[in-house]
Design a protein around this motif. Structure first.
Motif, PDB file in Angstrom:
ATOM      1  N   GLY A  42       0.783  -1.235   0.000  1.00 63.22           N
ATOM      2  CA  GLY A  42       0.000   0.000   0.000  1.00 63.22           C
ATOM      3  C   GLY A  42       0.811   1.279   0.000  1.00 63.22           C
ATOM      4  N   ARG A  43       2.119   1.184   0.161  1.00 68.17           N
ATOM      5  CA  ARG A  43       2.971   2.377   0.237  1.00 68.17           C
ATOM      6  C   ARG A  43       2.861   3.234  -1.021  1.00 68.17           C
ATOM      7  N   LEU A  44       2.983   2.587  -2.199  1.00 67.40           N
ATOM      8  CA  LEU A  44       2.894   3.347  -3.446  1.00 67.40           C
ATOM      9  C   LEU A  44       1.506   3.941  -3.640  1.00 67.40           C
ATOM     10  N   LEU A  45       0.482   3.192  -3.267  1.00 68.44           N
ATOM     11  CA  LEU A  45      -0.883   3.699  -3.425  1.00 68.44           C
ATOM     12  C   LEU A  45      -1.123   4.914  -2.536  1.00 68.44           C
ATOM     13  N   CYS A  46      -0.554   4.899  -1.340  1.00 70.36           N
ATOM     14  CA  CYS A  46      -0.664   6.073  -0.461  1.00 70.36           C
ATOM     15  C   CYS A  46       0.045   7.270  -1.073  1.00 70.36           C
ATOM     16  N   LYS A  47       1.215   7.028  -1.677  1.00 76.82           N
ATOM     17  CA  LYS A  47       1.940   8.123  -2.339  1.00 76.82           C
ATOM     18  C   LYS A  47       1.132   8.684  -3.501  1.00 76.82           C
ATOM     19  N   VAL A  48       0.479   7.803  -4.262  1.00 77.23           N
ATOM     20  CA  VAL A  48      -0.361   8.253  -5.378  1.00 77.23           C
ATOM     21  C   VAL A  48      -1.508   9.101  -4.848  1.00 77.23           C
ATOM     22  N   VAL A  52      -2.520  13.018  -5.690  1.00 80.26           N
ATOM     23  CA  VAL A  52      -3.823  13.426  -6.222  1.00 80.26           C
ATOM     24  C   VAL A  52      -4.527  14.382  -5.258  1.00 80.26           C
ATOM     25  N   TYR A  53      -4.442  14.078  -3.971  1.00 87.11           N
ATOM     26  CA  TYR A  53      -5.094  14.897  -2.948  1.00 87.11           C
ATOM     27  C   TYR A  53      -4.105  15.079  -1.794  1.00 87.11           C
ATOM     28  N   ALA A  54      -3.610  16.279  -1.629  1.00 85.00           N
ATOM     29  CA  ALA A  54      -2.561  16.548  -0.639  1.00 85.00           C
ATOM     30  C   ALA A  54      -2.969  16.086   0.760  1.00 85.00           C
ATOM     31  N   ASN A  55      -2.053  15.388   1.419  1.00 84.41           N
ATOM     32  CA  ASN A  55      -2.234  14.884   2.785  1.00 84.41           C
ATOM     33  C   ASN A  55      -3.431  13.956   2.948  1.00 84.41           C
ATOM     34  N   ALA A  56      -3.784  13.228   1.903  1.00 87.14           N
ATOM     35  CA  ALA A  56      -4.850  12.233   2.017  1.00 87.14           C
ATOM     36  C   ALA A  56      -4.440  11.152   3.008  1.00 87.14           C
ATOM     37  N   VAL A  57      -3.152  10.807   2.982  1.00 89.76           N
ATOM     38  CA  VAL A  57      -2.595   9.839   3.929  1.00 89.76           C
ATOM     39  C   VAL A  57      -1.421  10.535   4.612  1.00 89.76           C
ATOM     40  N   PRO A  58      -1.624  11.035   5.839  1.00 87.81           N
ATOM     41  CA  PRO A  58      -0.602  11.851   6.480  1.00 87.81           C
ATOM     42  C   PRO A  58       0.730  11.147   6.716  1.00 87.81           C
ATOM     43  N   LYS A  59       0.704   9.849   7.058  1.00 88.46           N
ATOM     44  CA  LYS A  59       1.948   9.147   7.356  1.00 88.46           C
ATOM     45  C   LYS A  59       1.986   7.847   6.553  1.00 88.46           C
ATOM     46  N   VAL A  60       3.013   7.705   5.721  1.00 84.42           N
ATOM     47  CA  VAL A  60       3.158   6.511   4.892  1.00 84.42           C
ATOM     48  C   VAL A  60       4.327   5.692   5.413  1.00 84.42           C
ATOM     49  N   ARG A  80     -11.075   0.474  -8.756  1.00 88.15           N
ATOM     50  CA  ARG A  80     -12.353   0.864  -8.151  1.00 88.15           C
ATOM     51  C   ARG A  80     -12.128   1.548  -6.810  1.00 88.15           C
ATOM     52  N   ARG A  81     -11.256   0.973  -5.977  1.00 89.03           N
ATOM     53  CA  ARG A  81     -10.997   1.563  -4.661  1.00 89.03           C
ATOM     54  C   ARG A  81     -10.372   2.947  -4.792  1.00 89.03           C
ATOM     55  N   LEU A  82      -9.426   3.081  -5.702  1.00 90.88           N
ATOM     56  CA  LEU A  82      -8.777   4.368  -5.913  1.00 90.88           C
ATOM     57  C   LEU A  82      -9.779   5.402  -6.404  1.00 90.88           C
ATOM     58  N   ARG A  83     -10.627   4.997  -7.367  1.00 93.73           N
ATOM     59  CA  ARG A  83     -11.618   5.910  -7.936  1.00 93.73           C
ATOM     60  C   ARG A  83     -12.624   6.347  -6.888  1.00 93.73           C
ATOM     61  N   VAL A  84     -13.130   5.421  -6.112  1.00 96.39           N
ATOM     62  CA  VAL A  84     -14.104   5.743  -5.078  1.00 96.39           C
ATOM     63  C   VAL A  84     -13.474   6.643  -4.023  1.00 96.39           C
ATOM     64  N   GLY A  85     -12.241   6.324  -3.616  1.00 94.80           N
ATOM     65  CA  GLY A  85     -11.561   7.138  -2.610  1.00 94.80           C
ATOM     66  C   GLY A  85     -11.324   8.564  -3.066  1.00 94.80           C
ATOM     67  N   THR A  86     -10.889   8.743  -4.300  1.00 93.45           N
ATOM     68  CA  THR A  86     -10.643  10.105  -4.783  1.00 93.45           C
ATOM     69  C   THR A  86     -11.946  10.840  -5.020  1.00 93.45           C
ATOM     70  N   ARG A  87     -12.991  10.124  -5.436  1.00 98.03           N
ATOM     71  CA  ARG A  87     -14.293  10.764  -5.652  1.00 98.03           C
ATOM     72  C   ARG A  87     -14.840  11.261  -4.323  1.00 98.03           C
ATOM     73  N   ARG A  88     -14.699  10.472  -3.254  1.00 98.73           N
ATOM     74  CA  ARG A  88     -15.174  10.891  -1.935  1.00 98.73           C
ATOM     75  C   ARG A  88     -14.434  12.128  -1.473  1.00 98.73           C
ATOM     76  N   ARG A  89     -13.130  12.187  -1.730  1.00 97.84           N
ATOM     77  CA  ARG A  89     -12.328  13.337  -1.312  1.00 97.84           C
ATOM     78  C   ARG A  89     -12.757  14.611  -2.036  1.00 97.84           C
ATOM     79  N   THR A  90     -13.138  14.504  -3.306  1.00 96.80           N
ATOM     80  CA  THR A  90     -13.498  15.709  -4.053  1.00 96.80           C
ATOM     81  C   THR A  90     -14.917  16.171  -3.721  1.00 96.80           C
ATOM     82  N   LEU A  91     -15.771  15.271  -3.217  1.00 97.84           N
ATOM     83  CA  LEU A  91     -17.157  15.633  -2.893  1.00 97.84           C
ATOM     84  C   LEU A  91     -17.273  16.316  -1.551  1.00 97.84           C
ATOM     85  N   THR A  92     -16.319  16.076  -0.657  1.00 98.16           N
ATOM     86  CA  THR A  92     -16.446  16.654   0.687  1.00 98.16           C
ATOM     87  C   THR A  92     -15.767  17.987   0.784  1.00 98.16           C
TER      88      THR A  92
END
Length: 92
Positions: A42-48, A52-60, A80-92
């Motif tokens: 999950g390290r690379l996915l957290c970096k991605v 995409v969204y600054a500080n989405a994952v504060p500590k990797v 799917r998980r990445l898309r849903v996660g980024t969509r949730r971040r942009t809606l809030t």
């Protein structure tokens, strides 16, 4: 190679290029198992996500030794998980 196999490899290549654009890290895409192993902790996915969204994952922090890849982990579920996660971040 079957049409499905080449399509799968094309998707892995596109995902690997996107990850490299975001993190400057190369990941293997020619072999499905190696591709999934590089994403497994999950390290690379957290970096991605942080790109995409600054500080989405504060500590990797990476896991200790890599865990065996679960057969249920697929590129499609990752997407799917990445898309849903980024969509949730942009809606809030």
């Amino acid at each position: 190679m079957t049409p499905t196999g080449s399509l799968t490899m094309a998707r892995r290549k596109a995902a690997a290029e996107f990850i490299k654009d975001c993190t400057s890290e190369d990941i293997p895409y020619s072999n499905d198992l190696h591709f999934r192993q590089s994403l497994c902790d999950g390290r690379l996915l957290c970096k991605v996500l942080n790109t995409v969204y600054a500080n989405a994952v504060p500590k990797v922090t990476p896991l200790a030794p890599p865990q065996p890849v679960d057969s249920s982990f697929t590129l499609h579920s990752l997407y799917r998980r990445l898309r849903v996660g980024t969509r949730r971040r942009t809606l809030t």
